[in-house]
Design an enzyme around this catalytic site. Structure first.
Site, PDB file in Angstrom:
ATOM      1  N   ARG A  79      49.510   5.043  35.785  1.00  0.00           N
ATOM      2  CA  ARG A  79      48.799   5.452  37.000  1.00  0.00           C
ATOM      3  C   ARG A  79      49.658   6.332  37.923  1.00  0.00           C
ATOM      4  O   ARG A  79      49.398   6.444  39.115  1.00  0.00           O
ATOM      5  CB  ARG A  79      48.304   4.234  37.790  1.00  0.00           C
ATOM      6  CG  ARG A  79      47.240   3.445  37.070  1.00  0.00           C
ATOM      7  CD  ARG A  79      46.589   2.438  37.999  1.00  0.00           C
ATOM      8  NE  ARG A  79      45.497   1.744  37.336  1.00  0.00           N
ATOM      9  CZ  ARG A  79      45.619   0.604  36.668  1.00  0.00           C
ATOM     10  NH1 ARG A  79      46.808   0.034  36.584  1.00  0.00           N
ATOM     11  NH2 ARG A  79      44.590   0.046  36.093  1.00  0.00           N
ATOM     12  N   LYS A 136      49.423  21.465  40.597  1.00  0.00           N
ATOM     13  CA  LYS A 136      48.304  21.521  39.652  1.00  0.00           C
ATOM     14  C   LYS A 136      48.810  21.188  38.252  1.00  0.00           C
ATOM     15  O   LYS A 136      49.780  21.778  37.779  1.00  0.00           O
ATOM     16  CB  LYS A 136      47.681  22.917  39.631  1.00  0.00           C
ATOM     17  CG  LYS A 136      46.869  23.284  40.846  1.00  0.00           C
ATOM     18  CD  LYS A 136      46.224  24.644  40.603  1.00  0.00           C
ATOM     19  CE  LYS A 136      45.449  25.139  41.783  1.00  0.00           C
ATOM     20  NZ  LYS A 136      44.839  26.467  41.539  1.00  0.00           N
ATOM     21  N   GLU A 184      53.312  38.097  39.656  1.00  0.00           N
ATOM     22  CA  GLU A 184      53.038  37.095  40.677  1.00  0.00           C
ATOM     23  C   GLU A 184      53.920  37.311  41.909  1.00  0.00           C
ATOM     24  O   GLU A 184      53.486  37.087  43.047  1.00  0.00           O
ATOM     25  CB  GLU A 184      53.259  35.691  40.110  1.00  0.00           C
ATOM     26  CG  GLU A 184      52.247  35.275  39.054  1.00  0.00           C
ATOM     27  CD  GLU A 184      50.858  35.038  39.644  1.00  0.00           C
ATOM     28  OE1 GLU A 184      50.748  34.785  40.862  1.00  0.00           O
ATOM     29  OE2 GLU A 184      49.884  35.115  38.881  1.00  0.00           O
ATOM     30  N   LYS A 223      54.233  30.607  48.698  1.00  0.00           N
ATOM     31  CA  LYS A 223      53.323  29.708  47.988  1.00  0.00           C
ATOM     32  C   LYS A 223      53.453  28.287  48.529  1.00  0.00           C
ATOM     33  O   LYS A 223      52.454  27.572  48.681  1.00  0.00           O
ATOM     34  CB  LYS A 223      53.569  29.726  46.479  1.00  0.00           C
ATOM     35  CG  LYS A 223      52.640  28.741  45.768  1.00  0.00           C
ATOM     36  CD  LYS A 223      52.304  29.074  44.355  1.00  0.00           C
ATOM     37  CE  LYS A 223      51.197  28.142  43.840  1.00  0.00           C
ATOM     38  NZ  LYS A 223      50.930  28.314  42.405  1.00  0.00           N
ATOM     39  N   GLU A 278      43.199  23.405  47.766  1.00  0.00           N
ATOM     40  CA  GLU A 278      42.532  24.691  47.525  1.00  0.00           C
ATOM     41  C   GLU A 278      41.109  24.717  48.071  1.00  0.00           C
ATOM     42  O   GLU A 278      40.147  24.992  47.362  1.00  0.00           O
ATOM     43  CB  GLU A 278      42.522  25.022  46.023  1.00  0.00           C
ATOM     44  CG  GLU A 278      42.270  26.486  45.746  1.00  0.00           C
ATOM     45  CD  GLU A 278      42.572  26.895  44.315  1.00  0.00           C
ATOM     46  OE1 GLU A 278      42.216  28.020  43.952  1.00  0.00           O
ATOM     47  OE2 GLU A 278      43.176  26.102  43.577  1.00  0.00           O
ATOM     48  N   ARG A 330      44.423  28.618  50.309  1.00  0.00           N
ATOM     49  CA  ARG A 330      45.098  28.692  49.012  1.00  0.00           C
ATOM     50  C   ARG A 330      44.441  29.707  48.096  1.00  0.00           C
ATOM     51  O   ARG A 330      45.042  30.213  47.158  1.00  0.00           O
ATOM     52  CB  ARG A 330      45.130  27.316  48.357  1.00  0.00           C
ATOM     53  CG  ARG A 330      46.060  27.241  47.149  1.00  0.00           C
ATOM     54  CD  ARG A 330      46.357  25.815  46.751  1.00  0.00           C
ATOM     55  NE  ARG A 330      47.226  25.767  45.588  1.00  0.00           N
ATOM     56  CZ  ARG A 330      47.702  24.650  45.056  1.00  0.00           C
ATOM     57  NH1 ARG A 330      47.407  23.480  45.602  1.00  0.00           N
ATOM     58  NH2 ARG A 330      48.472  24.678  43.984  1.00  0.00           N
ATOM     59  N   ASN A 377      44.971  34.001  44.891  1.00  0.00           N
ATOM     60  CA  ASN A 377      44.210  34.566  43.777  1.00  0.00           C
ATOM     61  C   ASN A 377      44.013  36.061  43.904  1.00  0.00           C
ATOM     62  O   ASN A 377      43.171  36.625  43.193  1.00  0.00           O
ATOM     63  CB  ASN A 377      42.846  33.875  43.666  1.00  0.00           C
ATOM     64  CG  ASN A 377      42.973  32.473  43.108  1.00  0.00           C
ATOM     65  OD1 ASN A 377      43.518  32.272  42.026  1.00  0.00           O
ATOM     66  ND2 ASN A 377      42.510  31.490  43.870  1.00  0.00           N
ATOM     67  N   HIS A 425      43.483  38.043  40.820  1.00  0.00           N
ATOM     68  CA  HIS A 425      43.143  37.107  39.761  1.00  0.00           C
ATOM     69  C   HIS A 425      41.661  37.131  39.400  1.00  0.00           C
ATOM     70  O   HIS A 425      41.299  36.767  38.280  1.00  0.00           O
ATOM     71  CB  HIS A 425      43.555  35.690  40.158  1.00  0.00           C
ATOM     72  CG  HIS A 425      45.024  35.437  40.043  1.00  0.00           C
ATOM     73  ND1 HIS A 425      45.960  36.170  40.756  1.00  0.00           N
ATOM     74  CD2 HIS A 425      45.730  34.547  39.290  1.00  0.00           C
ATOM     75  CE1 HIS A 425      47.181  35.729  40.455  1.00  0.00           C
ATOM     76  NE2 HIS A 425      47.067  34.752  39.570  1.00  0.00           N
ATOM     77  N   HIS A 446      41.704  37.574  35.730  1.00  0.00           N
ATOM     78  CA  HIS A 446      41.256  36.520  34.818  1.00  0.00           C
ATOM     79  C   HIS A 446      40.158  37.024  33.896  1.00  0.00           C
ATOM     80  O   HIS A 446      40.062  36.597  32.735  1.00  0.00           O
ATOM     81  CB  HIS A 446      40.749  35.321  35.625  1.00  0.00           C
ATOM     82  CG  HIS A 446      41.849  34.417  36.094  1.00  0.00           C
ATOM     83  ND1 HIS A 446      41.709  33.538  37.141  1.00  0.00           N
ATOM     84  CD2 HIS A 446      43.131  34.260  35.659  1.00  0.00           C
ATOM     85  CE1 HIS A 446      42.836  32.878  37.326  1.00  0.00           C
ATOM     86  NE2 HIS A 446      43.718  33.300  36.445  1.00  0.00           N
ATOM     87  N   HIS A 493      49.242  36.879  31.074  1.00  0.00           N
ATOM     88  CA  HIS A 493      48.591  36.615  32.361  1.00  0.00           C
ATOM     89  C   HIS A 493      49.023  37.624  33.419  1.00  0.00           C
ATOM     90  O   HIS A 493      48.192  38.218  34.114  1.00  0.00           O
ATOM     91  CB  HIS A 493      48.936  35.189  32.807  1.00  0.00           C
ATOM     92  CG  HIS A 493      48.496  34.877  34.197  1.00  0.00           C
ATOM     93  ND1 HIS A 493      47.186  34.612  34.532  1.00  0.00           N
ATOM     94  CD2 HIS A 493      49.202  34.787  35.366  1.00  0.00           C
ATOM     95  CE1 HIS A 493      47.096  34.367  35.832  1.00  0.00           C
ATOM     96  NE2 HIS A 493      48.297  34.468  36.356  1.00  0.00           N
TER      97      HIS A 493
END
Length: 1630
Positions: free
Chosen positions: A136, A158, A200, A252, A262, A266, A270, A273, A277, A289
């Site tokens: 957990r 994330k 980035e 960041k 997010e 946040r 992107n 992106h 993406h 990427h």
């Protein structure tokens, strides 16, 4: 360096950035986290590099802790465990996560365990998710080893794993206790991965801090050197890298702290992106990427610019910064093409929009993305709404310009230049615009300021590709230091004064920037040689280079002049063009007298002028020689600008200048006036629409000659023109009704001629509107050597609108047309990557009254001089533009060519190759086979010029001949008469000139076919020794061949090899060539895709055609296993196999090279360049499918895919697992499928079945794939006996074998009949209904024949009669019914039924009738298509062949066919054996066609009504000789014996005057020896009665005979096999 930076996130200073952190981080973790166990999760690559050092550092930290605790009672020391996973995205899975958790449980890990992620983003996401869920939640530490992970994925908490359904759908937010960013690990990172992470870093600076962004753009070389240099980075470089990475990580961390889950801010992370993406989703795994995000950032910045938020300066800075880190900036960027393996990047706008629909930032259907209003400043602190049409327009590589309603006289204001701006505020009809800074002045100012002393602020500098490469080159050579101010609106140049210049370590790459290339060629000679021996060991030369087009543009006059002045310059590749090698000398650029030819480009003159003050020994005296000086205003501009920078040029005579030695002194400020050439476009907009436009910053005081355009061109055409010193105002005539100019000399403003040309296209003389309406523009010869041959380009593209235009010796002549008669080309205007072509035709598009608008294929080429032109056209001028997806159009063409009724792509085919290779003869034969015209370019030139080629060469020289050739080639390809349905045969030397090479390259790029004919060189030399019709080139032929061969190869996309070593007749070679033309033009395409037979012979060409044909029976394609051939690396031998297969069958060929690892014989160690070259050869030879294994190098695999001719060759992307370890539906299988679908048109995955259950797992996975990708054909098979069921269930291209092959290509392969019977027995074959259509048909034997075969094959189908007098709704309903299986068609419906066909085979087209309907369906096709074929000719051809093979007559119809429906023995060597057809009815057409395909020649035709015979002969695509008296047939055979006679005359027993066959037609030719006579066959097409007078007469003369029942049987066999794929055994008609 020991500097460590700590960054706070969520209230804790848990991010640590520095160099060499390994020891320190473990000391920290051991001391402060108090964990019993540390589990380090890493991958195989990182473990090899760093795992041992981390274990050692851990042990050292434990020892230190124990020493510190010696005086105290302490707990047991912590344990160090490691778990290593395979590197790559597939490891980020639920299965791998479970394996790690099991490992931890087995090793007794508890809740005080710490999971440590040592690796990139995959490892961080995976290990973090393990930590989030184990017990957990346990502590987690990130040690990222890639730059992308350092600045992005490791920060924020994330975590996730991938599933077969999506990327990252299952995960959790779980914040790490520490993030150790050890920059030393970047030193082992590949350069591409470092650039991947820098995307980035740039993104973060772009949204957060202009200051951080400036550090990135000003110090790119130092940042890259800190990581990529082989030398140890300096402390300064390390400090800079820490600063850059820490700044990105800090922002960041700030965003995560503010918005951890997010929900708002946040989302700013992107930026780039949303689009990135979408691109990544289509290009993974070929593109990384960061590469996709880099492109996404530029495109999203352009969207912000289009919406009015962001300046072009900011967009240009962003793109320039991204480029400095070796990242792509567009989908058409050469970097991206190189990174993903070459070829075009086919990202359809619709596909990208579909991916974006799933973006998590969206609100419902509303797309949202991060928009900038300045560098470092978003429009909102969140993503903003953006309309789909705006996104689509920016993503599209093409653009559509929509018509602008002309301004009526009543709405035109009466204004002057002085009042126009005030009026425009209230009057929308007046448009005020300021074009970007002049490219010419910008590059001159950059060089002047760089060489000048002091600091200069440049304002209104053009931000474009040309200026970018100039700034980059000046930085590389130490000429100046640059910094941007005021958001990039001002460039501060710290000039060197000519001191401190250095030779760059890398070539000066200048793209297609002609101005920069010319200026820097002289400048490179200023770079000093190293003064001492130690320094002299370093590079002493500068390479000046550019892109492919720049390497074709001339620079010889400048180089020649500089060489004469003592400069050491060499051509690296092609003489007269870049690249150049400029070697530094101790004396440098000495100066003195320089003679320079200036009739080609004034830029040569400006290049010497600008650098002349820095001569080392003497003042430069520059003398311009060689005739009239071109573009004198640009020379005057250069001299005026030099004056502004403190150097006065003395003009000694009209063509001689003295430039004193000295140096430039920089003015404090220098404002660059707008580009006068660019200003012509908004002014022309006013002219062509009748609107009013005010252009600022260009007026009568301009330095640029093009500023005279409004006065010298627009005013005489009917425009109102007002001009002040710094502004120009134009109002077009009412309705834009312009007048033609009989003649205008545009030598002072040559670049503006393109603008004038599009205006001339709609210029009509109001006094004589139906007259010539001609405008002649001269003085522009230099435009032939610009970004493209602009004169030829304008002629070509204007003709697509229906405008007549032609080239003049130094200009162009255009005949104006009424604008309502202009029709825009459906494929769009080809812009030749030339900004001025694109902008000019955008003006014409405003006047073309098409509801669909005018399409331009290259939207982005305007970035050279006016990057925001499309925004300006729409927002400043009031035009309307939209996106045009050129790739979608190409795909639509491919789809259309696969589905339209005509089928063929009618774009002309260009044939190239050495003189004497047989091009002209083959071209005529191939054109005849297609029913096309053939044009020999040399003969066309002679006809056009009224002179012979020897005369031209002997009197004018080769250079003049090549100039004529280039013009005529461009004219022919642009001509509506020749650009379609023609074979265009070029002379051998067509590839010698850059212009021709450009034309040919553009032709293939636009979807055309350029086919190279290759003949053995010795044969060519032997032939040319006797051919005096053309002059020789004057060189050794072998040397000519070696020079031309690379050009032939690179410019062609198809290839035909004449095999001189084998005993093949020329007639057969012509047939081979015609077949290749059918394939590459799309005339012949596969009908069904049920199965393919895999050939396993080592030399199929040694097998007889009849056996080859028998092996192909029932299959829909044939696989050539190149790896199984006796000589798989011998291209000639492999090509011979393809030709042999095509002579035996018309089935499509699957070209396969299977490696040993995937069950083949090609050695795995050699699965590199040679294997991929073989695959590309398969494409060039027209193989309809090429099998490409997905397990190989992505770049080379992609290059194979990009080499195909769209609509001709499909890529079959395959993976074979002989070990059987791959589980269907498992992650390995899913990864293979995803990789294969991105590469191929068809996916093929093969494993091994151990039990029958494996087939059900396969079937379940196929069903899942079909749900997700319903239109992607998928071949999924299990090898081995247990896998046979998978072959039965496979619904697309099941591989099959045949008993005659001896050995199957793979374990478990079955033949077509076994598969069909098995499918029926398990209920997999549904009942179909077949018909005979026609009347009267009640006594037809066809139902008995076909129903007998159905029963023999175990098929549940039924064949019945459908008798109707017309092809009515009853017939159409039957044909369109789902249960329709096929139909035979007899009289009188063979022509009328063609309207029901979705596609008609080439044979049926040539015969002009359809007798067979074949419904073609596939689980991967959206609908069933009805294909019309004609098997009458097959029945005739097979009957002849079987009779010849059997040695007896087929009068009783007992012969069985040795060949299949698609496998008649085509064009065996029967030339010299004549054939005669008697009758001119419908079946006569099939008879003529059959005889032609069998290779008989000559073919003679007789009919009792001669006019009908002549009419029939004229309609055929091959030569047919008509005789009006049957007794003359033998004479018409021209000495050959008649070997076949076909009687197509109905037998009428009630006639009083039955037809009499003269005995002479059965006699042999005079002089023939009976022992050498060919076997002769008489064919009777009637079968009632079986024995006719014709058969009786033929048998009496000793001929073998064929009756009509035999033909009925053979054509029925062809129908049955086409319908079912099964073999028709026996003859039910006996």
């Amino acid at each position: 360096m020991s500097t460590v930076t700590r960054i706070s996130i969520l209230g804790e200073e848990s991010i640590v950035v520095g160099f060499g952190l390994t020891s320190a981080l473990w000391t920290d973790l051991v001391a402060n986290l108090k964990c019993s166990t540390f589990v380090v999760v890493t991958d195989t690559n990182i473990a090899r590099l760093y795992l041992d050092s981390h274990r050692d550092a851990f042990n050292t930290a434990i020892q230190q802790q124990q020493q510190q605790q010696q005086q105290r009672v302490s707990s047991a020391p912590s344990k160090f465990l490691s778990y290593v996973v395979p590197s790559g995205e597939p490891s980020k899975s639920r299965a791998t996560k479970s394996d790690i958790e099991d490992f931890m449980l087995e090793n007794g890990c508890t809740r005080d365990t710490c999971v440590v992620a040592l690796g990139g983003g995959v490892i961080g996401d995976l290990a973090g998710f393990v930590a989030a869920t184990f017990m957990r939640g346990v502590p987690f530490v990130q040690i990222p080893t890639t730059l992308l992970a350092m600045v992005d994925s490791s920060i924020g908490g994330k975590t996730a794993v991938d599933t077969p359904h999506a990327k990252n759908p299952i995960g959790a937010f779980w914040q790490p206790k520490r993030i150790f960013i050890d920059l030393a690990t970047l030193r082992t990172l590949p350069a591409r991965e470092f650039a991947n992470g820098m995307a980035e870093v740039i993104k973060t600076a772009a949204i957060s801090s202009e200051q951080d962004f400036r550090v990135l753009e000003d110090h790119a070389a130092e940042v890259r050197a800190a990581v990529l240099s082989t030398a140890e980075p300096t402390d300064e470089q390390k400090k800079l890298l820490v600063e850059v990475v820490a700044a990105s990580a800090r922002y960041k961390a700030h965003v995560v702290t503010t918005d951890e889950r997010e929900t708002g801010m946040r989302g700013l992370l992107n930026f780039g992106h949303t689009v990135g993406h979408a691109i990544e989703g289509l290009l993974t795994p070929r593109a990384l990427h960061g590469e996709c995000v880099a492109v996404g950032m530029v495109l999203e910045a352009e969207i912000a610019r289009n919406l009015g938020h962001l300046s072009q300066v900011a967009v240009g800075r962003l793109a320039s910064c991204i480029r400095q880190y070796e990242l792509p900036v567009g989908l058409d960027d050469a970097r991206l093409r190189d990174l993903v393996g070459g070829g075009d990047i086919k990202c359809l706008v619709a596909d990208m929009m579909a991916v974006m629909r799933l973006d998590k930032k969206n609100v419902g259907a509303q797309k949202r993305m991060v928009l900038l209003k300045a560098i470092g400043e978003p429009v909102e602190q969140r993503a903003s709404n953006v309309a789909d049409n705006v996104i689509e327009a920016i993503l599209s590589l093409g653009v559509t310009v929509h018509p602008v309603p002309p301004c009526s006289p009543a709405s035109q204001p009466t204004v002057t230049a002085a009042t126009a701006e005030k009026i425009s505020l209230a009057d929308p009809a007046v448009h005020v615009i300021t074009p970007p800074g002049s490219k010419s002045i910008s590059n001159r100012a950059l060089l002047l300021a760089a060489l000048g002393k002091g600091t200069c602020i440049l304002r209104n500098l053009l931000h474009s590709d040309d200026t970018r490469v100039m700034v980059s080159a000046l930085q590389q050579t130490g000429a100046a230091r640059f910094e941007w101010r005021d958001g990039g609106r001002e460039l501060i140049v710290h000039g060197s004064g000519g001191h401190g210049l250095r030779i760059p370590s890398e070539p000066l790459y200048l793209g297609n920037a002609g101005t920069a290339a010319r200026f820097l060629t002289t400048f490179a000679n200023l770079l000093p040689a190293s003064p001492n021996e130690q320094q002299q060991q370093h590079q002493q030369h500068t390479i000046v280079t550019g892109n492919a087009r720049m390497k074709q543009r001339p620079i010889e006059p400048l180089v020649t002049a500089l060489r004469a002045a003592g400069c050491e310059i060499e051509y690296v590749e092609t003489s007269g063009c870049l690249p150049l090698k400029v070697t530094a000398t101790q004396s440098g650029f000495t100066g003195g007298h320089i003679a320079l030819a200036a009739k080609v480009s004034s830029q040569y003159v400006s290049s010497v002028l600008l650098c002349a003050p820095y001569a080392t020994k003497a003042d430069v005296v520059l003398e311009l020689v060689g005739g009239k000086v071109i573009s004198q205003p640009y020379i005057d501009m250069t001299i005026a600008m030099m004056r502004s920078f403190g150097v006065e040029v003395e003009r000694l005579s009209p063509t001689t200048y003295r430039i004193p030695r000295g140096h430039y002194t920089n003015p404090a400020e220098y404002t660059i006036e707008s580009d006068a050439s660019s200003a012509t476009y908004p002014l022309a907009f006013a002219a062509i629409t009748g609107h009013s436009v005010l252009v600022r910053s260009i007026g009568s005081a301009s330095l640029q000659g093009d500023a005279r355009f409004a006065v010298d061109v627009l005013r005489p055409m009917g425009c109102t023109v007002e001009q002040t010193a710094d502004a120009t105002f134009v109002t077009g005539p009412p309705g834009g009704l312009l007048r033609p100019l009989p003649h205008v000399d545009m030598e002072p403003m040559t670049d503006a001629f393109l603008t004038a040309s599009v205006l001339a296209a709609v210029a009509i003389d109001p006094k004589n509107p139906s007259g010539e309406n001609a405008t002649s523009i001269t003085g522009i010869a230099n435009q032939r050597v610009k970004e493209c041959n602009r004169i030829a380009a304008m002629v070509t593209e204007l003709s697509k609108f229906g405008v007549t235009a032609s080239e003049l010796p130094d200009g162009i002549k255009i005949h104006g047309r009424k604008r309502d008669s202009l029709i825009p080309p459906p494929d769009g205007v080809h812009c030749y990557d030339d900004h001025r072509v694109a902008m000019s035709f955008s003006i014409l598009g405003c006047a073309v009254p098409s509801s669909n608008g005018t399409r331009l294929q290259e939207r982005r080429c305007v970035e050279k001089t006016w990057p925001q032109w499309w925004d300006a056209l729409e927002h400043s001028l009031g035009g309307r533009v939209s996106g045009f997806d050129i790739h979608a159009q190409q795909s639509a063409h491919v789809a259309a060519s696969s589905a339209d009724k005509e089928g063929a792509v009618n774009k002309s085919v260009v044939v190239i190759g050495m003189r004497g290779a047989g091009k002209s003869t083959l071209g005529r034969a191939g054109a005849a086979g297609l029913g096309w015209g053939c044009i020999d370019l040399d003969a066309h030139m002679e006809q056009t010029l009224g002179r012979t080629i020897p005369d031209i060469v002997n009197k004018d020289g080769w250079e003049a001949f090549r100039a004529h050739e280039a013009r005529i080639l461009a004219d022919v390809l642009a001509s509506p008469q020749y650009s379609t349905s023609h074979v265009i045969v070029c002379g051998g030397g067509v590839v010698e000139t850059p212009d021709n090479r450009t034309v040919l390259a553009n032709y293939t790029a636009s979807g055309g076919v350029v086919l190279q004919v290759i003949q053995d060189l010795d044969s060519i030399i032997s032939y040319l020794a006797t051919d005096t019709s053309r002059p020789m080139f004057g060189q050794d032929m072998r040397a000519v061949w070696e020079r031309r061969k690379p050009w032939y190869d690179s410019l062609s996309n198809a290839e035909f090899i004449i095999d001189s070593s084998s005993n093949i007749s020329w007639a057969t070679i012509e047939s081979d060539f015609a077949r290749l033309l059918e394939i590459v033009t799309g005339t012949r395409r596969p009908i069904n895709t049920r199965s393919f037979v895999s050939l396993t012979w080592p030399d199929p060409s040694a097998i007889s055609s009849s056996i080859l044909a028998e092996v192909c029976r029932g299959s829909d394609a044939v696989e050539l296993r190149v790896d199984l051939l006796a000589r798989p690396r011998d291209a000639g031998f492999v090509n011979r196999q393809i030709l042999a297969i095509r002579r035996a069958t018309t089935l499509p060929i699957i070209y396969t090279v299977r490696t040993a690892a995937q069950g083949g014989r090609w050695p795995d160690a050699d699965a590199g360049a040679e294997m991929f070259a073989s695959l590309r050869s398969g494409i060039r030879w027209g193989c309809e499918y090429v099998d490409v294994e997905v397990g190989h190098d992505v770049v080379q695999t992609s290059q194979v895919a990009s080499a195909r001719i769209h609509g001709v060759t499909s890529i079959l992307a395959s993976w074979h697992d002989p070990s059987g370890k791959m589980a269907w539906g498992g992650e390995r299988c899913v990864d293979i499928f995803e990789r294969a679908r991105r590469i191929g048109d068809v996916v093929k995955i093969v494993s091994v079945a151990k039990t029958i259950q494996d087939n059900f797992a396969l079937s379940e996975y196929v069903s899942r794939c079909r749900e997700r990708y319903p239109l992607i054909p998928f071949i999924a098979l299990n090898m081995g006996n247990a896998g046979r069921l998978s072959r039965v269930m496979c619904e697309f291209f099941t591989p099959v074998t045949h008993p005659l092959l001896g050995v199957a290509a793979a374990p478990g392969q079955m033949n077509v009949d076994d598969i069909a019977r098995t499918r029926t027995s398990i209920g997999a074959t549904t009942k179909k209904q077949f018909y005979l259509l026609g009347t009267p048909i009640s006594h037809s034997m066809s139902p008995k024949m076909h129903n007998t075969w159905f029963a023999q094959s175990g098929l549940p189908h039924e064949y019945s009669l459908l008798e109707t007098a017309t092809v009515d709704s009853v017939v159409e309903e039957a044909v369109r019914a789902p249960a329709f299986g096929g139909a035979s068609v007899t009289m009188p419906h063979k022509i009328d039924v063609m309207r029901l066909c979705d596609r008609i085979t080439p044979e049926a087209k040539a015969i002009g009738a359809v007798n067979t309907l074949i419904p073609v369906s596939s689980p991967y096709s959206p609908q069933t298509q009805v294909v019309g074929d004609n098997t009458d000719w097959i029945g005739i051809a097979r009957s002849i062949d079987s009779t010849l093979a059997s040695g007896s007559s087929a009068a009783s119809a007992t012969a069985t066919s040795p060949t299949s429906a698609s496998a008649v023995s085509i064009n065996d060597d029967r030339s010299g054996i004549a054939a005669l057809v008697i009758g001119a009815g419908g079946t006569s057409r099939a008879a003529l066609f059959a005889l032609h395909r069998l290779g008989y020649s000559p073919i003679i035709l007789f009919n009792r009504t001669p006019s009908r015979a002549h009419e029939l002969a004229a309609s055929m695509r091959f030569k047919v000789t008509v005789v009006e008296d049957l007794a003359d047939a033998s004479a018409a055979a021209d000495g050959a014996s008649i070997g076949v006679i076909v009687s197509a005359i109905p037998v009428d027993s009630s006639s009083d005057k039955p037809f009499v066959y003269p005995p002479s037609i059965f006699a042999s030719a005079s002089g023939d020896d009976s022992d050498t006579l060919p076997v002769r066959v008489a064919v009777e097409l009637a079968y009632k009665p079986l024995v006719t007078p014709f058969i009786t007469a033929a048998e009496s003369a000793g001929w073998r005979t064929v009756n009509g029942l035999s033909i009925l049987h053979h054509q029925g066999v062809a129908q049955y096999e086409a319908w079912t794929g099964c073999t028709a055994r026996g003859n039910p008609l006996n």
